[in-house]
Design an enzyme around this catalytic site. Structure first.
Site, short mmCIF file in Angstrom:
data_model
loop_
_atom_site.label_atom_id
_atom_site.label_comp_id
_atom_site.label_asym_id
_atom_site.label_seq_id
_atom_site.Cartn_x
_atom_site.Cartn_y
_atom_site.Cartn_z
N HIS A 184 0.83 -1.20 0.00
CA HIS A 184 0.00 0.00 0.00
C HIS A 184 0.87 1.25 0.00
CE1 HIS A 184 -3.25 2.68 1.85
NE2 HIS A 184 -3.70 2.32 0.67
N HIS A 188 0.91 3.90 -3.32
CA HIS A 188 0.65 5.35 -3.23
C HIS A 188 1.89 6.17 -3.57
CE1 HIS A 188 -3.53 5.75 -1.99
NE2 HIS A 188 -3.37 4.60 -1.36
N HIS A 210 -8.08 -0.62 -4.92
CA HIS A 210 -8.69 -0.65 -3.59
C HIS A 210 -9.90 -1.59 -3.56
CE1 HIS A 210 -6.08 2.87 -3.05
NE2 HIS A 210 -6.12 2.59 -1.77
N GLU A 329 -10.68 10.72 -4.91
CA GLU A 329 -9.48 10.39 -4.12
C GLU A 329 -9.03 11.48 -3.17
OE1 GLU A 329 -5.93 9.17 -6.23
OE2 GLU A 329 -5.03 8.47 -4.40
N HIS A 345 -11.96 11.44 -0.06
CA HIS A 345 -11.29 10.25 0.45
C HIS A 345 -10.12 10.62 1.38
CE1 HIS A 345 -7.54 7.96 -0.18
NE2 HIS A 345 -8.24 7.01 0.39
N HIS A 349 -9.69 9.96 5.62
CA HIS A 349 -8.58 9.35 6.36
C HIS A 349 -8.16 10.25 7.53
CE1 HIS A 349 -6.85 5.76 4.27
NE2 HIS A 349 -7.53 6.23 3.24
N HIS A 385 -13.03 2.43 3.12
CA HIS A 385 -12.86 2.19 1.69
C HIS A 385 -14.06 1.48 1.07
CE1 HIS A 385 -9.34 3.88 -0.17
NE2 HIS A 385 -8.85 3.96 1.06
CU1 CUO Z 1 -4.98 3.60 -0.33
CU2 CUO Z 1 -7.34 5.32 1.29
O1 CUO Z 1 -5.68 4.36 1.42
O2 CUO Z 1 -6.21 5.09 -0.36
#
Ligand code: CUO
Length: 670
Positions: A184, A188, A210, A329, A345, A349, A385
């Protein structure tokens, strides 16, 4: 190993201990083209505004701007040695995680840097993977070791951070797996937000990668008799499951924030990240605007123009799912209208990771949901998610089901599909295994020998797909073979119909194959999967590897880029000790229709193309990601759900096979 590679590798070691050895706070002069940046202490004002030793979060907009500034500064280096100089000059003054992020980003982005391989994030920041109590035990054992002992190894697992007293703890082995968290982080890094990275179908891959992680998580939840994950849709209700990470943010023992069971999401009012206050209702408003766009069939751009949403477009025109991915996103550079559609998104978080201390009254750090290397440890990650995926699924519902013509390939017949493992047919075995990491590369244990941590993880016996098919055409034919897997039964032990199974199909592999006329037999190894990466390099691996003459050689590119792939040891779900039924689905499509014309210099990166795309090239499959399960099934299948198997296998180019996955609860031997 070449000196340059060594210099850069050295900068990944012990990031918390490093001080600028050459400059301290003294200004340093860099000549960059015609521009002279006379002092990094002036030019890197945003990067320097993040204190050392605190949370660095790419979900926080101000931190993204800081990362952009530092990445730009590193990107101006013309070669590895100049990059080393720049990094060396500033590293003592910067937040350690920001520094490692930017350095890694530049190494994978710049062609001149491709002689450099990235070490595993587990060894760079062991404290993001191993609880502080284990790190302390490791230090203690290193101190007590006899002087000529060559190495100290400490085990970590199987309980992870849980007691098994709560149902969610049963999947701690999955959430806290080092490989999926490293994946992960790396994904990113390859597809970052707000850094001006315009990778092909970035928004769509955000949705797809995701969604696939959720499908895989649900397969493991069903394996341990948990229900599939529930989306976090009602933010006025408390989040039932808390999370206590037991990890540290820096080397002085600062803990991540933890969340009690039944914590409520609250308006974000912290002042330690330079973000404006963000109310929960603001997130709801962004969500509602995006849902409106989906139902109206268009997004509105910054000039007020309506941009139609459809997945039936001719590439490279952007699909609707790609545009919605960018908006959700959200990447403020790429999103069609980020002032209007917001930062849903990312801020989700942040708000969740601050829910235990939303106004910083207790001066507690953010929780693990704020970092891409740790977020997947927290049960709420999947609930958040799932909520985000629900937006994408709402859009997919607006798309017409695939036609028979789009789904079929009448000249190819899949005769049989089997998976074979150690002379057993259609019976796969999972169990436990371990991987050693040299934690003393990242942390100083005051020891003069390597201090290793041995991490326990799920694993499986290798297997291969055994596919028999017939090409009834007179000529050879290039095809795409798509392999998926899903559990056969739901939580109640009842066979699922295709509607219920649709979001559980996890991609296992996708590859092109040349079929000769007549019968063909494909044997494909599980280790060749297009979703998994080749390897997870430790510092020691890298030091022992010869440096290729060609800095752009595939080997380097593969890891730096495709290191973002799914870990091979997590390719299969756990299954049950008594055996659990799954289904394998194989679909063969015409490569002439699937293929994407690539630039001549496109690099081969088949190691994890399904989740990571290809470096310097377009995503290597023109079909919508997730095809054929991304849309609702054809009405004739939908109307007769109980006959789904017969209906799907009625297509000659599709084959299905029931298999069993048995969890051995024993050591896997390879
Ligand atoms: Cu991979 Cu929310 O964590 O995008």
């Amino acid at each position: 190993m070449a000196t340059e590679q060594k210099q850069v590798l050295d900068m990944f070691q012990r990031p918390f201990k490093r001080q600028s050895q050459t400059t301290g706070d003294r200004p340093i002069v860099f000549e960059v083209g015609t521009r002279v940046a006379d002092s990094p202490t002036q030019t890197l004002s945003l990067a320097r505004s993040i204190p050392k030793g605190v949370v660095f979060s790419m979900f926080v907009r101000t931190h993204r701007l800081a990362a952009k500034e530092l990445c730009d500064f590193f990107m101006e280096a013309n070669n590895v040695s100049e990059l080393s100089q720049r990094a060396e000059a500033v590293r003592g003054n910067l937040n350690e995680k920001l520094f490692i992020f930017a350095l890694s980003f530049v190494i994978i982005r710049k062609e001149e840097m491709r002689s450099v391989r990235l070490p595993s994030i587990v060894e760079i920041f062991p404290s993001m993977f191993v609880p502080v109590i284990t790190l302390e035990e490791m230090e203690q054992r290193a101190q007590e070791s006899i002087p000529d002992q060559e190495v100290v190894v400490t085990e970590y697992g199987l309980e992870f951070s849980s007691t098994h007293l709560k149902p969610e703890h049963r999947v701690a082995y999955w959430r806290e797996d080092y490989g999926i968290n490293a994946h992960h982080w790396h994904w990113h890094l390859v597809y970052p937000v707000d850094l001006g990275v315009m990778r092909d179908r970035k928004g769509e891959l955000f949705y797809y990668m995701h969604q696939q992680m959720l499908a895989r998580y649900d397969m493991d939840r069903l394996s341990v008799s948990l229900n599939r994950v529930q989306k976090l849709s009602n933010w006025r209700l408390p989040i039932s499951d808390g999370y206590f990470p037991k990890l540290t943010i820096n080397n002085s023992g600062q803990a991540w924030g933890s969340r009690q069971d039944n914590t409520l999401m609250q308006d974000y009012k912290r002042n330690d990240f330079g973000l404006p206050p963000t109310d929960v209702s603001e997130l709801e408003q962004w969500h509602s605007r995006i849902m409106d766009a989906i139902h109206q069939g268009f997004l509105v751009d910054r000039e007020g123009k309506q941009i139609k949403l459809s997945d039936d477009v001719k590439l490279p025109q952007k699909r609707g799912i790609d545009l919605i991915g960018d908006a959700v996103e959200a990447d403020s550079i790429i999103s069609l209208n980020s002032p209007f559609y917001g930062d849903l998104h990312n801020m989700g978080h942040v708000v969740i990771s601050a829910s235990h201390d939303p106004d910083n009254a207790h001066m507690e750090n953010l929780g693990v949901m704020s970092d891409t290397a740790t977020a997947m440890r927290d049960p709420v990650f999947y609930r958040w998610h799932k909520y985000i995926d629900d937006i994408f699924q709402e859009y997919k519902l607006t798309q017409p089901p695939y036609t028979l013509e789009e789904l079929s390939l009448s000249s190819v017949e899949v005769v049989s599909v089997d998976v074979d493992s150690r002379n057993k047919k259609n019976q796969l075995i999972t169990g436990w295994n371990t991987q050693d990491f040299e934690a003393s590369r990242g942390l100083d244990f005051n020891a003069n020998m390597p201090v290793m941590v041995q991490l326990t993880h799920l694993d499986h016996n290798p297997f291969h797909y055994n596919i028999k098919l017939v090409n009834s055409d007179k000529l050879p034919m290039e095809v795409t073979v798509r392999i998926f897997m899903a559990p056969k039964q739901n939580e109640r032990g009842v066979d699922m119909n295709l509607m219920e199974q649709r979001l559980l199909w996890a991609e296992m592999d996708r590859f092109t194959q040349n079929l000769k006329p007549g019968p063909n037999h494909i044997l494909r190894a599980s280790t060749s999967s297009s979703i998994t990466n080749a390897n997870d390099f430790t510092f020691r691996d890298l030091e022992q590897q010869p440096v290729p003459n060609d800095p752009g050689a595939d080997g380097n590119t593969l890891f730096n880029f495709c290191g973002c792939g799914w870990p091979q040891h997590m390719l299969l779900p756990r299954g049950k000790q008594e055996g659990m039924p799954f289904q394998i689905f194989v679909m063969v499509t015409d490569w002439a229709q699937d293929k994407v014309v690539q630039p001549i210099r496109a690099r081969n990166c088949s190691a994890a193309a399904s989740f990571c795309g290809i470096l310097d090239a377009q995503y290597p499959d023109s079909r919508p990601m997730g095809f054929p399960f991304d849309r609702l099934p054809m009405p004739m299948i939908f109307n007769r759900p109980l006959e789904r198997t017969r209906d799907l296998t009625r297509l000659s180019n599709v084959g299905m096979q029931d298999i069993t996955i048995t969890f051995s609860n024993a050591q896997i031997t390879k």
